[in-house]
Design an enzyme around this catalytic site. Structure first.
Site, PDB file in Angstrom:
ATOM      1  N   SER A  25       0.859  -1.227  -0.064  1.00 14.85           N
ATOM      2  CA  SER A  25      -0.054   0.176  -0.086  1.00 14.85           C
ATOM      3  C   SER A  25       0.845   1.261  -0.071  1.00 14.85           C
ATOM      4  CB  SER A  25      -0.995   0.070   1.142  1.00 14.85           C
ATOM      5  OG  SER A  25      -1.950  -1.056   1.263  1.00 14.85           O
ATOM      6  N   HIS A  55      -3.526   0.254  -4.504  1.00 13.30           N
ATOM      7  CA  HIS A  55      -3.009  -0.876  -5.463  1.00 13.30           C
ATOM      8  C   HIS A  55      -3.433  -0.781  -6.927  1.00 13.30           C
ATOM      9  CE1 HIS A  55      -1.446  -3.683  -1.894  1.00 13.30           C
ATOM     10  NE2 HIS A  55      -2.114  -2.554  -1.322  1.00 13.30           N
ATOM     11  N   HIS A  77      -5.132 -10.013  -1.312  1.00 17.31           N
ATOM     12  CA  HIS A  77      -5.356 -10.272   0.150  1.00 17.31           C
ATOM     13  C   HIS A  77      -6.047 -11.483   0.503  1.00 17.31           C
ATOM     14  CE1 HIS A  77      -3.794  -6.241  -0.286  1.00 17.31           C
ATOM     15  NE2 HIS A  77      -2.995  -6.555   1.017  1.00 17.31           N
ATOM     16  N   TYR A  79      -7.914 -11.265   3.269  1.00 12.36           N
ATOM     17  CA  TYR A  79      -9.055 -10.636   3.831  1.00 12.36           C
ATOM     18  C   TYR A  79     -10.105 -10.362   2.636  1.00 12.36           C
ATOM     19  CZ  TYR A  79      -6.885  -5.962   2.755  1.00 12.36           C
ATOM     20  OH  TYR A  79      -5.918  -4.898   2.226  1.00 12.36           O
ATOM     21  N   GLU A  80      -9.556 -10.256   1.320  1.00  9.47           N
ATOM     22  CA  GLU A  80     -10.503  -9.943   0.249  1.00  9.47           C
ATOM     23  C   GLU A  80     -11.501 -11.213  -0.294  1.00  9.47           C
ATOM     24  OE1 GLU A  80      -8.538  -7.068  -2.978  1.00  9.47           O
ATOM     25  OE2 GLU A  80      -7.048  -7.999  -1.766  1.00  9.47           O
ATOM     26  N   ALA A 107       3.026  -1.976   3.899  1.00  9.39           N
ATOM     27  CA  ALA A 107       2.649  -0.908   4.825  1.00  9.39           C
ATOM     28  C   ALA A 107       2.450  -1.763   6.312  1.00  9.39           C
ATOM     29  CB  ALA A 107       1.855  -0.016   4.578  1.00  9.39           C
ATOM     30  N   MET A 205      -1.292  -7.387   7.327  1.00  7.43           N
ATOM     31  CA  MET A 205      -2.144  -8.250   6.711  1.00  7.43           C
ATOM     32  C   MET A 205      -1.685  -9.065   5.469  1.00  7.43           C
ATOM     33  SD  MET A 205      -5.540  -5.833   7.264  1.00  7.43           S
ATOM     34  CE  MET A 205      -5.732  -4.752   8.926  1.00  7.43           C
ATOM     35  N   SER A 206      -0.368  -9.234   5.317  1.00  7.88           N
ATOM     36  CA  SER A 206       0.159  -9.776   4.109  1.00  7.88           C
ATOM     37  C   SER A 206       1.458 -10.389   4.178  1.00  7.88           C
ATOM     38  CB  SER A 206       0.162  -8.752   2.974  1.00  7.88           C
ATOM     39  OG  SER A 206       1.200  -7.779   3.202  1.00  7.88           O
ATOM     40  N   ASN A 229       1.985   3.718  10.856  1.00  6.94           N
ATOM     41  CA  ASN A 229       1.173   4.094  11.833  1.00  6.94           C
ATOM     42  C   ASN A 229       1.729   3.242  13.079  1.00  6.94           C
ATOM     43  OD1 ASN A 229      -0.538   1.770  10.263  1.00  6.94           O
ATOM     44  ND2 ASN A 229      -0.878   1.742  12.255  1.00  6.94           N
ATOM     45  N   HIS A 241      -6.967   3.315   7.052  1.00  7.63           N
ATOM     46  CA  HIS A 241      -6.264   3.005   5.676  1.00  7.63           C
ATOM     47  C   HIS A 241      -5.856   4.292   4.924  1.00  7.63           C
ATOM     48  CE1 HIS A 241      -4.746   0.377   2.625  1.00  7.63           C
ATOM     49  NE2 HIS A 241      -5.635   1.269   1.815  1.00  7.63           N
TER      50      HIS A 241
END
Length: 266
Positions: A25, A55, A77, A79-80, A107, A205-206, A229, A241
């Protein structure tokens, strides 16, 4: 896999990538000024469309600092709604195309106060909290062994090159352990405390599924996190995000410079 490879090869002719780069990201700036053959994911059988802001959703075959590269401008991802097998399919495709080295960027949220937003963290190891493994299922012996070892997922040789380049460019570089959770919700303050106690320095998350498959495919893997962050509980600002993408754009310039300098020596 066969149809995917045949389609890609028909587009890139005799181009043979030796290095693959997956951009996280806010890191799309890496491709600015690069010219080559771009293939939208939507045209590639087995590839999922990219739905996450920041992306682009294209494969770019081009030369970077004298190296033939394939660049994923955005990843898929878990989560997608994709399986881990699908999220890591590109890594297996890259191996079949002849790629020997893999750079994974992301990120990430900091789990430690001293790891401040805008920091660059080399991943020295990871903890898989995604509840599954991308290698589950029938094994393809042409790619790797059924039970691959994970002693050094992230190549020490590549990390040493990046450290030397960071010193040369006067770029501050951290090193730490990355923890991967499924998302898409951010971690709770209690989960952040748990991850820190278990030895993680950053969370996202990746990356981990791709790194596992890269190691399985006998690639040299480099993982780099752009800290965008503080995770929940470490700051008064709740993670979001938009903040991730904006910080990626601001601090990503340093990472782009560092990676391009390092690639010369890979």
């Amino acid at each position: 896999m066969r149809e995917t490879l045949e389609f890609i090869k028909s587009k890139i002719n005799d181009f043979k990538p030796e290095l693959a780069i997956v951009l996280g990201s806010g890191l799309g700036a890496f491709c600015e000024g690069l010219e080559g053959i771009a293939i939208p994911y939507s045209q590639i059988k087995g590839f999922a469309p990219s739905t996450v802001k920041g992306h682009k959703g294209e494969l770019l075959f081009c030369e970077v600092e004298g190296k033939n590269c394939v660049i994923m401008q955005g990843r898929f991802h878990y989560y997608e709604g994709h399986s881990l097998a699908q999220t890591t399919l590109p890594i297996k495709v890259f191996k079949k195309l002849g790629v020997e080295k893999l750079i994974l960027t992301n990120a990430a949220g900091s789990l430690k106060k001293e790891l401040t937003p805008s920091s660059i963290m080399l991943i020295c190891d990871h903890i898989n909290f995604m509840g599954s493994n991308p290698l589950i299922g029938e094994n393809d012996e042409t790619l790797g062994t059924r039970f691959p070892e994970m002693n050094e997922v992230y190549s020490k040789r590549l990390r040493d090159i990046v450290k030397n380049c960071a010193q040369k460019l006067n770029i501050e570089l951290k090193e730490g352990v990355y923890s991967a959770l499924t998302g898409p919700s951010y971690e709770t303050p209690a989960e952040v405390k748990m991850l820190s106690l278990l030895g993680a320095d950053a969370t996202g998350m990746s990356t981990v599924p791709e790194a596992i498959v890269g190691k399985y495919c006998s690639m040299e893997v480099l993982g780099v996190s752009l800290i965008t962050n503080y995770a929940a509980g470490l700051s008064d600002i709740a993670p979001n995000h938009k903040e991730v993408v904006e910080m990626g754009k601001i601090a990503g310039e340093k990472l782009v410079e560092l990676l391009k300098e390092s690639i010369k020596l890979f």
